[in-house]
Design an enzyme around this catalytic site. Structure first.
Site, PDB file in Angstrom:
ATOM      1  N   THR A  15      15.655  28.875 -52.247  1.00 51.80           N
ATOM      2  CA  THR A  15      14.972  30.279 -52.311  1.00 51.80           C
ATOM      3  C   THR A  15      14.922  30.989 -53.425  1.00 51.80           C
ATOM      4  O   THR A  15      14.343  32.089 -53.619  1.00 51.80           O
ATOM      5  CB  THR A  15      15.739  31.110 -51.345  1.00 51.80           C
ATOM      6  OG1 THR A  15      17.208  31.521 -51.812  1.00 51.80           O
ATOM      7  CG2 THR A  15      15.800  30.607 -49.886  1.00 51.80           C
ATOM      8  N   VAL A  18      13.798  29.031 -59.675  1.00 50.77           N
ATOM      9  CA  VAL A  18      13.587  27.848 -60.142  1.00 50.77           C
ATOM     10  C   VAL A  18      13.563  26.611 -58.845  1.00 50.77           C
ATOM     11  O   VAL A  18      12.915  25.623 -58.922  1.00 50.77           O
ATOM     12  CB  VAL A  18      14.734  27.356 -61.041  1.00 50.77           C
ATOM     13  CG1 VAL A  18      14.922  26.112 -61.537  1.00 50.77           C
ATOM     14  CG2 VAL A  18      14.877  28.347 -62.262  1.00 50.77           C
ATOM     15  N   SER A  44      20.556  33.072 -46.550  1.00 51.40           N
ATOM     16  CA  SER A  44      19.248  32.767 -46.616  1.00 51.40           C
ATOM     17  C   SER A  44      19.292  31.341 -45.476  1.00 51.40           C
ATOM     18  O   SER A  44      18.143  30.919 -45.030  1.00 51.40           O
ATOM     19  CB  SER A  44      18.781  32.015 -47.816  1.00 51.40           C
ATOM     20  OG  SER A  44      18.649  32.854 -48.658  1.00 51.40           O
ATOM     21  N   CYS A 132      16.568  26.907 -70.888  1.00 53.17           N
ATOM     22  CA  CYS A 132      15.138  26.989 -70.938  1.00 53.17           C
ATOM     23  C   CYS A 132      14.562  27.127 -72.329  1.00 53.17           C
ATOM     24  O   CYS A 132      13.724  26.434 -72.818  1.00 53.17           O
ATOM     25  CB  CYS A 132      14.551  28.099 -70.227  1.00 53.17           C
ATOM     26  SG  CYS A 132      15.496  29.603 -70.253  1.00 53.17           S
ATOM     27  N   SER A 162      11.706  36.731 -66.268  1.00 51.40           N
ATOM     28  CA  SER A 162      12.017  35.683 -65.042  1.00 51.40           C
ATOM     29  C   SER A 162      13.123  34.983 -65.325  1.00 51.40           C
ATOM     30  O   SER A 162      13.865  34.399 -64.503  1.00 51.40           O
ATOM     31  CB  SER A 162      10.498  34.802 -64.659  1.00 51.40           C
ATOM     32  OG  SER A 162      10.378  34.255 -66.214  1.00 51.40           O
ATOM     33  N   LYS A 223      24.592  29.102 -76.511  1.00 53.86           N
ATOM     34  CA  LYS A 223      23.880  27.856 -75.855  1.00 53.86           C
ATOM     35  C   LYS A 223      22.946  27.006 -76.669  1.00 53.86           C
ATOM     36  O   LYS A 223      22.782  25.930 -76.807  1.00 53.86           O
ATOM     37  CB  LYS A 223      23.286  28.361 -74.505  1.00 53.86           C
ATOM     38  CG  LYS A 223      24.301  28.745 -73.424  1.00 53.86           C
ATOM     39  CD  LYS A 223      23.389  29.386 -72.325  1.00 53.86           C
ATOM     40  CE  LYS A 223      24.306  30.010 -71.237  1.00 53.86           C
ATOM     41  NZ  LYS A 223      23.282  30.642 -70.230  1.00 53.86           N
ATOM     42  N   HIS A 252       8.382  31.719 -72.176  1.00 50.89           N
ATOM     43  CA  HIS A 252       9.290  32.031 -73.576  1.00 50.89           C
ATOM     44  C   HIS A 252       8.516  31.932 -74.690  1.00 50.89           C
ATOM     45  O   HIS A 252       7.933  30.739 -74.761  1.00 50.89           O
ATOM     46  CB  HIS A 252      10.574  31.450 -73.332  1.00 50.89           C
ATOM     47  CG  HIS A 252      11.451  31.713 -72.413  1.00 50.89           C
ATOM     48  ND1 HIS A 252      11.427  32.928 -71.529  1.00 50.89           N
ATOM     49  CD2 HIS A 252      12.586  31.233 -71.753  1.00 50.89           C
ATOM     50  CE1 HIS A 252      12.394  33.030 -70.993  1.00 50.89           C
ATOM     51  NE2 HIS A 252      13.379  31.893 -71.189  1.00 50.89           N
ATOM     52  N   ASN A 325       9.078  29.103 -68.714  1.00 52.78           N
ATOM     53  CA  ASN A 325      10.526  28.848 -68.731  1.00 52.78           C
ATOM     54  C   ASN A 325      11.001  28.530 -67.300  1.00 52.78           C
ATOM     55  O   ASN A 325      12.096  27.874 -67.308  1.00 52.78           O
ATOM     56  CB  ASN A 325      11.261  30.461 -69.110  1.00 52.78           C
ATOM     57  CG  ASN A 325      10.640  31.544 -68.071  1.00 52.78           C
ATOM     58  OD1 ASN A 325       9.521  31.949 -68.198  1.00 52.78           O
ATOM     59  ND2 ASN A 325      11.584  31.981 -67.332  1.00 52.78           N
TER      60      ASN A 325
END
Length: 345
Positions: A15, A18, A44, A132, A162, A223, A252, A325
């Site tokens: 849900t 992504v 969900s 991403c 997002s 990261k 992005h 992204n």
């Protein structure tokens, strides 16, 4: 005609933003699926999602959800992956994980198909999807690394809301309306939901994505630094990153400066990038043609423009790199990996 092998596939986090894109891509790409299991939180479970004109009921993701699953795609957060991925592997599934849970695990390959697909077979049941912002940068840098080599990367990112989930999208839209209407804004989500201080994102730029670590960088910045070294297979790379959240919904953008090890011609750089898989060069400044977040949204490629030599360093190269992204930065990269696994079977 050879019969195509069919796979039992599970999507964990069905849900989420992504997860929804993964399901959409599996359908659009006609992935060879025998059975699709859609897994979610208990909250969900019971909802229905249409896939290939059939309604599939969401089930709660538990350690027992992966019996007879061949490929499991995870995008439900690091804590969920840490808990459930080992159970999925034990059940015989190959797991493609979109979180940071296993990215820096030395036994887990960190894969961007255009860059290091040759490392895919080194997996021990888990394949990690990079961050991403890392994915789009290394996809554009790989052809240059192979041709010229480089030692130094300086990147500033301009990242869409997002990347922080639907609540951040909703907050951005809500704040924008409130400001236009002359109302007061009360930030509630960004930059980090779990931290006490919140900042306005509408009509603003927040130079913080994720929490800060002791060296003054954020987890997001670290990261990018650590993942880039691992993906490129070069721990000697000198990398500096500043990650910024801006009020864009999807896509992005990154300003990237790289110091090549050899002299270069800008036209050769454009040619290399134009021929690289998954890269589209949009670089005609005289026509004001360059990559935009708005035009990259909904597309699978990485877009590169503003390609130019640095004025102070003859081996310095500047580029502008943009990608959706949620697609190349997450869902599409994961589905690409799944497609490679399917082709090898």
């Amino acid at each position: 005609m050879t019969n195509q092998k069919l796979f039992n596939v599970a999507v964990v986090g069905s849900t989420g933003a992504v997860g929804g894109q993964i399901i959409k891509l599996l359908e659009e790409r006609e992935f060879p699926i025998n059975e699709l299991k859609l897994l979610s939180s208990a909250r969900s479970a019971g909802k229905k999602i249409v896939f290939n004109n059939q309604e599939i009921t969401l089930e709660e993701a538990t350690p027992n959800s992966f019996e007879n699953i061949d490929i499991a795609l995870f995008s439900a957060g690091g804590s969920v992956s840490k808990h459930l991925v080992p159970h999925a592997v034990e059940s015989g599934a190959i797991c493609i994980d979109n979180t940071s849970a296993f990215r820096m695990d030395p036994d887990t390959p960190l894969i961007v198909p255009e860059v290091n697909i040759d490392q895919l077979n080194e997996h021990k049941g888990i394949i990690a999807n990079p961050n991403c912002s890392t994915i789009q940068m290394v996809a554009a840098l790989k052809p240059l690394y192979d041709r010229f080599g480089f030692s130094r990367i300086i990147t500033s990112t301009y990242q869409a809301v997002s990347g922080s989930g639907k609540s951040a999208i909703d907050e951005t839209i809500k704040q924008s309306k409130e400001i236009i209407e002359g109302k007061e804004v009360t930030p509630d989500i960004l930059p980090v939901g779990s931290l006490p201080v919140k900042h306005q994102i509408a009509f603003n730029a927040i130079p913080q994505i994720d929490k800060f670590v002791e060296n003054g960088y954020t987890f997001e910045e670290m990261k990018m630094i650590n993942e880039t070294k691992k993906i490129m297979g070069d721990e000697s790379l000198e990398i500096t990153v500043t990650c910024v959240r801006i009020p864009v919904i999807y896509g992005h953008s990154e300003s990237v400066y790289v110091e090549l090890n050899e002299d270069f011609d800008v036209e050769e750089v454009r040619s290399l990038l134009s021929k690289a898989p998954g890269i589209i060069v949009e670089d005609q400044p005289e026509e004001q043609k360059y990559p935009l977040a708005t035009s990259s949204a909904g597309k699978l490629d990485v877009f590169v423009g503003r390609i130019r030599k640095d004025l102070a360093n003859p081996r310095g190269l500047n580029m502008w790199i943009v990608s959706d992204n949620l697609l190349k930065g997450a869902a599409w990269n994961a589905v690409q990996i799944a497609e490679y696994i399917a082709k090898q079977s």
